[in-house]
Design a protein around this motif. Sequence first.
Motif, PDB file in Angstrom:
ATOM      1  N   LYS A   1      -1.362   0.945   9.948  1.00 50.64           N
ATOM      2  CA  LYS A   1      -1.256  -0.174   9.009  1.00 50.64           C
ATOM      3  C   LYS A   1      -0.103  -1.120   9.342  1.00 50.64           C
ATOM      4  O   LYS A   1       0.004  -2.201   8.767  1.00 50.64           O
ATOM      5  N   ALA A   2       0.756  -0.730  10.277  1.00 55.31           N
ATOM      6  CA  ALA A   2       1.956  -1.517  10.575  1.00 55.31           C
ATOM      7  C   ALA A   2       1.678  -2.883  11.210  1.00 55.31           C
ATOM      8  O   ALA A   2       2.400  -3.849  10.924  1.00 55.31           O
ATOM      9  N   PRO A   3       0.662  -3.037  12.086  1.00 58.02           N
ATOM     10  CA  PRO A   3       0.449  -4.359  12.701  1.00 58.02           C
ATOM     11  C   PRO A   3       0.226  -5.483  11.703  1.00 58.02           C
ATOM     12  O   PRO A   3       0.546  -6.645  12.002  1.00 58.02           O
ATOM     13  N   PHE A   4      -0.285  -5.167  10.522  1.00 58.60           N
ATOM     14  CA  PHE A   4      -0.499  -6.213   9.512  1.00 58.60           C
ATOM     15  C   PHE A   4       0.813  -6.859   9.104  1.00 58.60           C
ATOM     16  O   PHE A   4       0.832  -8.002   8.624  1.00 58.60           O
ATOM     17  N   LEU A   5       1.925  -6.146   9.305  1.00 62.50           N
ATOM     18  CA  LEU A   5       3.226  -6.691   8.922  1.00 62.50           C
ATOM     19  C   LEU A   5       3.607  -7.913   9.759  1.00 62.50           C
ATOM     20  O   LEU A   5       4.434  -8.729   9.329  1.00 62.50           O
TER      21      LEU A   5
END
Length: 327
Positions: A149-153
């Motif tokens: 989920k980190a790339p959405f940051l």
Amino acid sequence: MFVREKVIKAILDSGENFMSGEQLSKKLGISRTAVWKHINALREEGYNIESVNKKGYRLAEKPDDILSSENIAYNLPTEFIGKKVIHLDTVGSTNDYAKEIGNKVSGGTLIISEQQTKGKGRLGRVWKSKSGDGIWMSLIIKPKIEPYKAPFLTLVAGASVVKALSNLGVEASIKWPNDIIVHNKKICGILTELSAEMERVNYVVIGIGINIKTIDFPDEIKEKATSLYKEGYKLSRVDIVRQFCIEFEKLYKGYILDGNKQDTLELCRKYSAIIGKQVYVIKNNKRELVKCIDINENGNLIVKEKNGEIQEIMSGEVSIRGVKGYV
């Protein structure tokens, strides 16, 4: 809080009113000689502190260009983003520095350097970072999410930058996934790096470089790079950082705490520089002309190929270029 930070906070709190050396001495529990030494040190850092006999000290002008913890965090209406600022004169890379201390500091810590000697961009590119010319910073966050989920940051950061600039009157747009554009040229790049284990994130470092004052760019990038000053926007570096912190915390908390992607996606779509346009998708030195259709729920780009097929593109795979220029 260190004594010098307390001195400048007291002077900032006093606004246009003078604070005498005696008042500062009593307020901070230090000698008047110590007050005088701290005032001189602050002047050397760039604070324009006026002193008048029998009146005391006050700021002669707003310290808009000093990216210190005191200026950025002063009355900043956030819970944790930007509340701790590490301000450096020079560093190899703010992202590398942030990764060195990532496990030791609290989430929301901001690393800012006046200069980077080894600044870097996405896909291993070099980022030019001249002293005092821009905002070179890295934000350390510690979201309780799965690593995937980190790339959405990166989209959260891009939306936050463009919204912060919009708040200050700049007409900017986002070239998916991580470039901020003014007048069809790049003023800002974002690089997100992750430290994680199989099922949890240790920390995320979001590096942001914004060209503020640069007027002359090297020949190899002058057709695609610009700065706020060059485009006629004479803004305070402090105001930009503070606005970013405010906007980022809103979107970040929405995503991490409530699973709300929509606020970020709406901004990315609203300020998109490429949705509805034809662009080249570049992968492994191959260029393919496509039309950008949308950004989906995962933050990936949806494009239509020449044959009419709809494809989903992930940000780590490709570069995007405009048909007639950078966008």
